[in-house]
Design a protein around this motif. Structure first.
Motif, PDB file in Angstrom:
ATOM      1  N   GLY A 103       0.790  -1.225   0.000  1.00 37.47           N
ATOM      2  CA  GLY A 103       0.000   0.000   0.000  1.00 37.47           C
ATOM      3  C   GLY A 103       0.817   1.267   0.000  1.00 37.47           C
ATOM      4  O   GLY A 103       0.290   2.352   0.274  1.00 37.47           O
ATOM      5  N   LYS A 104       2.102   1.146  -0.343  1.00 42.72           N
ATOM      6  CA  LYS A 104       2.960   2.339  -0.439  1.00 42.72           C
ATOM      7  C   LYS A 104       3.085   2.862  -1.866  1.00 42.72           C
ATOM      8  O   LYS A 104       3.406   4.032  -2.075  1.00 42.72           O
ATOM      9  CB  LYS A 104       4.367   2.035   0.096  1.00 42.72           C
ATOM     10  CG  LYS A 104       4.446   1.741   1.577  1.00 42.72           C
ATOM     11  CD  LYS A 104       5.899   1.486   1.972  1.00 42.72           C
ATOM     12  CE  LYS A 104       6.029   1.134   3.431  1.00 42.72           C
ATOM     13  NZ  LYS A 104       7.448   0.866   3.811  1.00 42.72           N
ATOM     14  N   LYS A 105       2.846   1.981  -2.866  1.00 49.59           N
ATOM     15  CA  LYS A 105       3.038   2.356  -4.256  1.00 49.59           C
ATOM     16  C   LYS A 105       1.761   2.093  -5.054  1.00 49.59           C
ATOM     17  O   LYS A 105       1.154   1.027  -4.947  1.00 49.59           O
ATOM     18  CB  LYS A 105       4.204   1.576  -4.865  1.00 49.59           C
ATOM     19  CG  LYS A 105       5.551   1.871  -4.224  1.00 49.59           C
ATOM     20  CD  LYS A 105       6.677   1.082  -4.881  1.00 49.59           C
ATOM     21  CE  LYS A 105       8.022   1.410  -4.242  1.00 49.59           C
ATOM     22  NZ  LYS A 105       9.141   0.678  -4.880  1.00 49.59           N
ATOM     23  N   PHE A 106       1.379   3.082  -5.855  1.00 42.57           N
ATOM     24  CA  PHE A 106       0.167   2.990  -6.665  1.00 42.57           C
ATOM     25  C   PHE A 106       0.537   3.324  -8.108  1.00 42.57           C
ATOM     26  O   PHE A 106       1.003   4.427  -8.396  1.00 42.57           O
ATOM     27  CB  PHE A 106      -0.891   3.969  -6.160  1.00 42.57           C
ATOM     28  CG  PHE A 106      -1.301   3.736  -4.728  1.00 42.57           C
ATOM     29  CD1 PHE A 106      -2.455   3.022  -4.415  1.00 42.57           C
ATOM     30  CD2 PHE A 106      -0.528   4.228  -3.677  1.00 42.57           C
ATOM     31  CE1 PHE A 106      -2.824   2.798  -3.101  1.00 42.57           C
ATOM     32  CE2 PHE A 106      -0.895   4.018  -2.358  1.00 42.57           C
ATOM     33  CZ  PHE A 106      -2.044   3.293  -2.069  1.00 42.57           C
ATOM     34  N   TYR A 131       0.536  16.620  -8.415  1.00 40.33           N
ATOM     35  CA  TYR A 131       0.756  16.155  -7.046  1.00 40.33           C
ATOM     36  C   TYR A 131       1.932  16.884  -6.393  1.00 40.33           C
ATOM     37  O   TYR A 131       1.883  17.221  -5.203  1.00 40.33           O
ATOM     38  CB  TYR A 131       0.977  14.645  -7.026  1.00 40.33           C
ATOM     39  CG  TYR A 131      -0.291  13.835  -7.276  1.00 40.33           C
ATOM     40  CD1 TYR A 131      -1.535  14.448  -7.371  1.00 40.33           C
ATOM     41  CD2 TYR A 131      -0.239  12.451  -7.400  1.00 40.33           C
ATOM     42  CE1 TYR A 131      -2.688  13.709  -7.594  1.00 40.33           C
ATOM     43  CE2 TYR A 131      -1.393  11.703  -7.615  1.00 40.33           C
ATOM     44  CZ  TYR A 131      -2.610  12.339  -7.717  1.00 40.33           C
ATOM     45  OH  TYR A 131      -3.744  11.606  -7.929  1.00 40.33           O
ATOM     46  N   ASP A 132       2.980  17.143  -7.170  1.00 44.13           N
ATOM     47  CA  ASP A 132       4.115  17.889  -6.624  1.00 44.13           C
ATOM     48  C   ASP A 132       3.709  19.320  -6.275  1.00 44.13           C
ATOM     49  O   ASP A 132       4.211  19.898  -5.301  1.00 44.13           O
ATOM     50  CB  ASP A 132       5.269  17.905  -7.626  1.00 44.13           C
ATOM     51  CG  ASP A 132       5.992  16.565  -7.738  1.00 44.13           C
ATOM     52  OD1 ASP A 132       5.711  15.668  -6.906  1.00 44.13           O
ATOM     53  OD2 ASP A 132       6.822  16.417  -8.652  1.00 44.13           O
ATOM     54  N   LYS A 153       6.896  10.744  -3.546  1.00 42.90           N
ATOM     55  CA  LYS A 153       7.197  11.262  -4.880  1.00 42.90           C
ATOM     56  C   LYS A 153       6.299  10.577  -5.902  1.00 42.90           C
ATOM     57  O   LYS A 153       5.667   9.554  -5.627  1.00 42.90           O
ATOM     58  CB  LYS A 153       8.657  11.013  -5.240  1.00 42.90           C
ATOM     59  CG  LYS A 153       9.026   9.527  -5.296  1.00 42.90           C
ATOM     60  CD  LYS A 153      10.500   9.337  -5.615  1.00 42.90           C
ATOM     61  CE  LYS A 153      10.852   7.838  -5.610  1.00 42.90           C
ATOM     62  NZ  LYS A 153      12.293   7.604  -5.924  1.00 42.90           N
ATOM     63  N   THR A 154       6.260  11.172  -7.080  1.00 44.34           N
ATOM     64  CA  THR A 154       5.585  10.560  -8.223  1.00 44.34           C
ATOM     65  C   THR A 154       6.614  10.302  -9.312  1.00 44.34           C
ATOM     66  O   THR A 154       7.393  11.189  -9.668  1.00 44.34           O
ATOM     67  CB  THR A 154       4.459  11.465  -8.763  1.00 44.34           C
ATOM     68  OG1 THR A 154       3.455  11.610  -7.756  1.00 44.34           O
ATOM     69  CG2 THR A 154       3.821  10.867 -10.006  1.00 44.34           C
ATOM     70  N   GLU A 155       6.603   9.074  -9.841  1.00 46.45           N
ATOM     71  CA  GLU A 155       7.546   8.686 -10.884  1.00 46.45           C
ATOM     72  C   GLU A 155       6.834   8.585 -12.228  1.00 46.45           C
ATOM     73  O   GLU A 155       5.740   8.007 -12.315  1.00 46.45           O
ATOM     74  CB  GLU A 155       8.159   7.323 -10.566  1.00 46.45           C
ATOM     75  CG  GLU A 155       8.941   7.242  -9.273  1.00 46.45           C
ATOM     76  CD  GLU A 155       9.370   5.816  -8.994  1.00 46.45           C
ATOM     77  OE1 GLU A 155      10.399   5.396  -9.560  1.00 46.45           O
ATOM     78  OE2 GLU A 155       8.669   5.125  -8.234  1.00 46.45           O
ATOM     79  N   VAL A 164       2.748   6.573  -8.003  1.00 42.67           N
ATOM     80  CA  VAL A 164       2.697   7.486  -6.868  1.00 42.67           C
ATOM     81  C   VAL A 164       3.192   6.743  -5.639  1.00 42.67           C
ATOM     82  O   VAL A 164       2.672   5.671  -5.295  1.00 42.67           O
ATOM     83  CB  VAL A 164       1.273   8.020  -6.635  1.00 42.67           C
ATOM     84  CG1 VAL A 164       1.260   9.039  -5.507  1.00 42.67           C
ATOM     85  CG2 VAL A 164       0.722   8.637  -7.920  1.00 42.67           C
ATOM     86  N   ASN A 165       4.210   7.283  -4.963  1.00 40.20           N
ATOM     87  CA  ASN A 165       4.864   6.625  -3.838  1.00 40.20           C
ATOM     88  C   ASN A 165       4.604   7.373  -2.533  1.00 40.20           C
ATOM     89  O   ASN A 165       4.656   8.611  -2.492  1.00 40.20           O
ATOM     90  CB  ASN A 165       6.376   6.584  -4.070  1.00 40.20           C
ATOM     91  CG  ASN A 165       6.752   5.802  -5.306  1.00 40.20           C
ATOM     92  OD1 ASN A 165       6.917   4.596  -5.272  1.00 40.20           O
ATOM     93  ND2 ASN A 165       6.892   6.492  -6.434  1.00 40.20           N
TER      94      ASN A 165
END
Length: 543
Positions: A103-106, A131-132, A153-155, A164-165
């Motif tokens: 549940g940390k990364k989406f 998001y940033d 952060k968002t990658e 999204v992390n």
């Protein structure tokens, strides 16, 4: 020849009987039944006029702390996901999603056919920018910041894949990703707009905001380039209406008069006293929807005397007669509030046992706290009167009726309640600075994690911890609830949290509100999302 003719007649009769049995030859309905009504397609064109009780502080969905903003942006902006009225998550700007790392990364796979209303492409880079922007310490975010608690952060994985992390597990993020606070704005257009983003933000939705005349109205217009089917809609493309005008009409009687006369086609916030008359109208339909999130409540500031004393806060809870309040100004438009979240979000018999109306109990607690009855009925302690400063918002029609009633009810227990009635902007500033004994307010939230905004220590001085509480145990429970993915375990965490809030008397839950709309019958098609916000894109006007 006669034999051949008879055979033809017999075949014709049999064919007719067969067609009649199948319904193909039926031209009239059987006696005593009504013929089915012809399906009339919604008409396109026209301008819908909607009456609102207040004016939003901004139309920037990332900056707004106000539900009124999302009444309007629901038809102009889009988010990664959509929460249906029956509270199911479905794709929107994202086609699909996966959850990883506990549940940390989406990770979201995005649609490839979306453009912003300025012609710029929607893609993974745009999601990252949005998001940033929200978490940027130089940007003053509204409810959106709480929706991204724990953001790392968002990658950009590729042009149409984004990850999204979060630093810790974030169970409510998917619901938040379907909320108006995390709607997508054009990165290029928003940066070029500067402060104009507060008036006419550039998004991807079926309508676009074209005008905001302060203290009057906001206009949104159909965006002809919208070529998709919205999750709530049966049609492909933008809505039926050419324009929707959102008029600000704070005075209740005036607002109701406009929908009765036809000046507006729908109005929100129908008052209790007008409800029976409007329900009896043949030209108007009343629509009621239970609000999700937090009830209308009084946040009690724990840092300012005398509400820094637990017994005083408990006394206030016992002295508030909720039944009298509902019967006076909320009859038919709400039910008694018991807890920090509305019953539709979390209901339990243990929560309903807190603080029944008991004036004697309130007086006993004040006696124990050292507040003795004075000659004029107002209690005193060490020469000081038992005064409360209630921060009252003026939305254009003077003091709130609720706050006036609270003032009167608390006087019977020995409190001298002063109302500080002021406009929205200074009202918020006083709440941020914790200078009063608290305001009355509500909070719309699609997830139990909405309690983080109210009681998370990090939200003192921002939205919406107006109890100004910093408590390690509350923070621990909030973190646990956000991290827990199992629904049953998660419910228990938030139940424990709500009990602790009530034990600490951090608030007075007053009313589980209903969203009540009066809609003229010539304007069908009003819909609501899982946040109980209205959507007007499928409304049409009958000629």
């Amino acid at each position: 020849m006669l034999k051949k003719t008879a055979s033809i007649l017999l075949l014709t009769l049999l064919a007719t009987l067969w067609l009649s049995a199948c319904g193909a030859a039926a031209t009239t309905a059987p006696a005593g039944t009504a013929a089915p009504a012809a399906v009339v397609a919604p008409q396109k064109g026209g301008t819908l006029v909607v009456g609102l009780a207040s004016e939003p502080p901004t139309m920037d969905p990332h900056a707004s702390p106000s539900a009124i903003t999302f009444y309007i942006t629901n038809s102009t902006t889009e988010a990664l996901l959509y929460l249906t009225e029956d509270r199911k998550l479905v794709p929107w700007l994202a086609e699909s999603w996966t959850v990883e790392d506990g549940g940390k990364k989406f990770t979201f796979k995005l649609r490839k056919d979306v453009k912003f209303q300025d012609g710029e492409p929607f893609n993974a880079a745009a999601v990252k920018w949005n998001y940033d922007r929200i978490v940027d310490p130089n940007y003053k975010a509204g409810g959106s910041l709480t929706a991204l608690v724990g953001y790392d952060k968002t990658e950009v994985v590729d042009e149409f894949t984004v990850r999204v992390n979060f630093k810790t597990a974030n169970a409510p993020f998917l619901t938040n990703a379907a909320g108006g606070t995390l709607a997508m704005l054009s990165p290029k257009g928003t940066q070029a707009q500067g402060d104009k983003v507060n008036d006419t933000p550039i998004a991807t939705g079926p309508y676009k905001i074209t005008e905001w005349v302060k203290k009057s109205h906001i206009t949104i217009e159909r965006w002809a380039d919208y070529n998709r089917k919205a999750p709530w809609s049966d049609q492909t493309g933008a809505g039926y209406l050419d324009k929707i005008t959102w008029k600000f009409i704070p005075e209740n009687a005036t607002r109701m008069a406009t929908v009765e006369s036809g000046e507006t086609q729908m109005v929100e916030a129908v008052p209790s006293q007008d409800l029976p008359r409007l329900e009896g109208s043949k030209e108007i339909t009343i629509v009621k929807k239970p609000w999700t999130g937090v009830p209308r409540f009084w946040a009690l500031n724990v840092t300012k005397p005398p509400t820094d004393d637990l017994k005083v806060r408990q006394a206030i809870n016992y002295a508030v007669n909720k039944d009298a309040i509902i019967n006076t100004i909320y009859k038919g438009i709400g039910t008694k509030g018991f807890a920090p979240m509305t019953a539709i979000m979390l209901d339990d018999v243990s929560l309903r046992a807190y603080y029944p109306y008991d004036l004697n109990k309130a007086k006993q607690l004040l006696d124990e706290a050292g507040w003795k009855e004075g000659p004029d009925g107002i209690r005193v302690k060490n020469g000081q009167r038992l005064e409360l400063l209630l921060n009252d918002i003026d939305q254009g029609s003077g003091p709130q009726q609720l706050d006036i009633l609270l003032q009167g009810q608390l006087k019977t227990a020995g409190f001298d309640v002063k109302l500080k009635t002021q406009a929205r902007a200074p009202w918020y500033e006083d709440n941020y600075k914790c200078v009063s004994n608290g305001p009355t307010l509500f909070l719309r939230s699609g997830d139990l994690d909405g309690l983080t905004a109210l009681f998370g220590s990090q939200n003192v001085g921002t939205n919406f911890n107006f109890s100004c509480i910093k408590d390690a145990e509350l923070d621990k429970l909030l973190d646990a609830g956000r991290a827990e993915g199992d629904p049953a375990k998660r419910r228990q965490i938030y139940l424990d949290l709500e009990k602790k809030v009530m034990d600490m008397a951090l608030m007075v839950p007053i009313l589980d509100e209903l969203s009540v709309w009066a809609v003229r019958n010539n304007a069908p098609g009003l819909k609501f999302n899982g946040y109980t916000y209205p959507i007007v894109t499928d409304v049409s006007l009958k000629k």
